[in-house]
Write a protein that holds these residues in place. Structure first.
Motif, PDB file in Angstrom:
ATOM      1  N   THR A   1      -7.746  86.445  12.438  1.00  0.00           N
ATOM      2  CA  THR A   1      -6.628  87.352  12.688  1.00  0.00           C
ATOM      3  C   THR A   1      -7.246  88.642  13.298  1.00  0.00           C
ATOM      4  O   THR A   1      -6.496  89.549  13.768  1.00  0.00           O
ATOM      5  N   GLU A   2      -8.514  88.899  12.955  1.00  0.00           N
ATOM      6  CA  GLU A   2      -8.900  90.273  13.445  1.00  0.00           C
ATOM      7  C   GLU A   2      -8.617  90.591  14.850  1.00  0.00           C
ATOM      8  O   GLU A   2      -8.537  91.630  15.290  1.00  0.00           O
TER       9      GLU A   2
ATOM     10  N   GLN B   1      -5.126  91.402  15.851  1.00  0.00           N
ATOM     11  CA  GLN B   1      -4.837  92.606  15.249  1.00  0.00           C
ATOM     12  C   GLN B   1      -5.436  93.900  16.079  1.00  0.00           C
ATOM     13  O   GLN B   1      -4.829  94.957  16.223  1.00  0.00           O
TER      14      GLN B   1
ATOM     15  N   SER C   1      -3.762  96.635  18.465  1.00  0.00           N
ATOM     16  CA  SER C   1      -3.896  98.147  17.951  1.00  0.00           C
ATOM     17  C   SER C   1      -3.613  99.041  19.577  1.00  0.00           C
ATOM     18  O   SER C   1      -3.548 100.227  19.273  1.00  0.00           O
TER      19      SER C   1
END
Length: 319
Positions: free
Chosen positions: A107-108, A111, A115
């Motif tokens: 998921t990083e 995300q 950003s």
């Protein structure tokens, strides 16, 4: 679960194979994915090493069983139905792959991507970083690939350096993505001209509908690059729609962005070389796959996308 783990033992960034199959039936048999070809006297089965495969292109006259698709999904292999010879993918002319489903992808990266993605200035900065990486990869490949150099593709040739320098000057000053896309198109046009000159194809004009070998090979090779790009994005969990260059609404847009990282360096010169040499479509495809492996194209895509998502490319110049 042990079988599932075994299938995913080879990292996607290290996988070696892209397959194009036609006039066959893909099935699961004895825990393996096979394809069946029908001969006059007997049928022949051939194994597909799915744990070492990134994507599978299914051309004319193919069918696939549900059991085979289940195993392909477990191994993380992207599947695309295409026309004869590997192009185009059949969703109008958009990029569309049947992606394996998994709730355990990271998921990083999505995300991190989000950003910056909603900020126009940061998205433009990320697009510039992609373009810088694209040029750096071309310079690296054309500097050390002796096969390309034997046909006159040198990164330090005057026409090439002038084209790259002009691109850098414009790319660093454009104020929106539309202008950057225009600058990119101008560079690619110059590279087409340079490649045509080196392979004695002076009348070349780029057209996706043209039937000459150079155009056909460019189309074919680009779809191979799209397969690698789609695999990269699927593994990292980033949807195709979050493009930095090719538009917010066009399906598959980010696939084009990522594929562009390697197309000019690898697909473009070999399309012209193979057209000049009169090679077959299958031989051209094999040459592209060899070039992808030799120059670690998939590794490079993963590195660039991960660095952009985690903002490690941004440094002190971040908007």
């Amino acid at each position: 679960m042990e079988q599932l783990t075994d299938l995913k033992a080879i990292l996607h960034s290290k996988r070696a194979n892209i397959y194009y199959l036609e006039k066959c039936r893909i099935m699961q048999k004895d825990g393996r994915v096979l394809y069946l070809t029908e001969a006059k006297n007997e049928n022949q089965y051939w194994n597909i090493p799915i744990a070492n495969t990134t994507c599978l292109l299914l051309g004319t006259g193919t069918s696939v069983t549900q059991a085979a698709m289940r195993m392909l999904a477990q191994a993380g292999v992207l599947v695309g139905f295409c026309g004869g010879g590997g192009t185009p993918l059949l969703m109008a002319n958009e990029i569309e792959w049947m992606s394996p489903q998994s709730e355990y992808r990271p998921t990083e990266y999505i995300q991190g991507w989000l950003s910056f993605w909603f900020d126009d200035g940061k998205r433009l900065f990320a697009a510039r970083q992609f373009q810088r990486s694209r040029i750096a990869f071309l310079e690296k490949v054309w500097t050390k690939d002796r096969d390309l150099q034997s046909y006159g593709f040198h990164a330090d040739d005057q026409d090439i350096t002038q084209s790259l320098d002009a691109f850098h000057r414009k790319a660093d000053t454009v104020q929106n993505v539309g202008k950057l896309l225009q600058t990119e198109a101008e560079l690619t046009k110059r590279l087409y001209k340079a490649a045509a000159s080196r392979t004695k194809q002076s009348n070349f004009t780029r057209s996706r509908d043209a039937e000459d070998n150079a155009n056909a090979f460019l189309n074919h090779g680009n779809y191979l690059a799209y397969g690698l790009a789609a695999t990269t994005l699927w593994v990292l969990g980033i949807p195709h729609g979050f493009a930095v260059m090719h538009g917010k609404t066009r399906r598959g847009a980010l696939v084009f962005d990522v594929a562009d990282l390697v197309k000019d360096a690898l697909i473009l010169p070999w399309a012209f070389i193979c057209a000049h040499e009169g090679t077959s479509e299958q031989e051209f495809r094999q040459q592209c796959l060899q070039a992808f492996t030799q120059h670690k194209a998939l590794d490079f895509m993963f590195e660039r996308v991960k660095n952009t998502a985690l903002n490690t490319d941004w440094g002190i110049s971040q908007p």
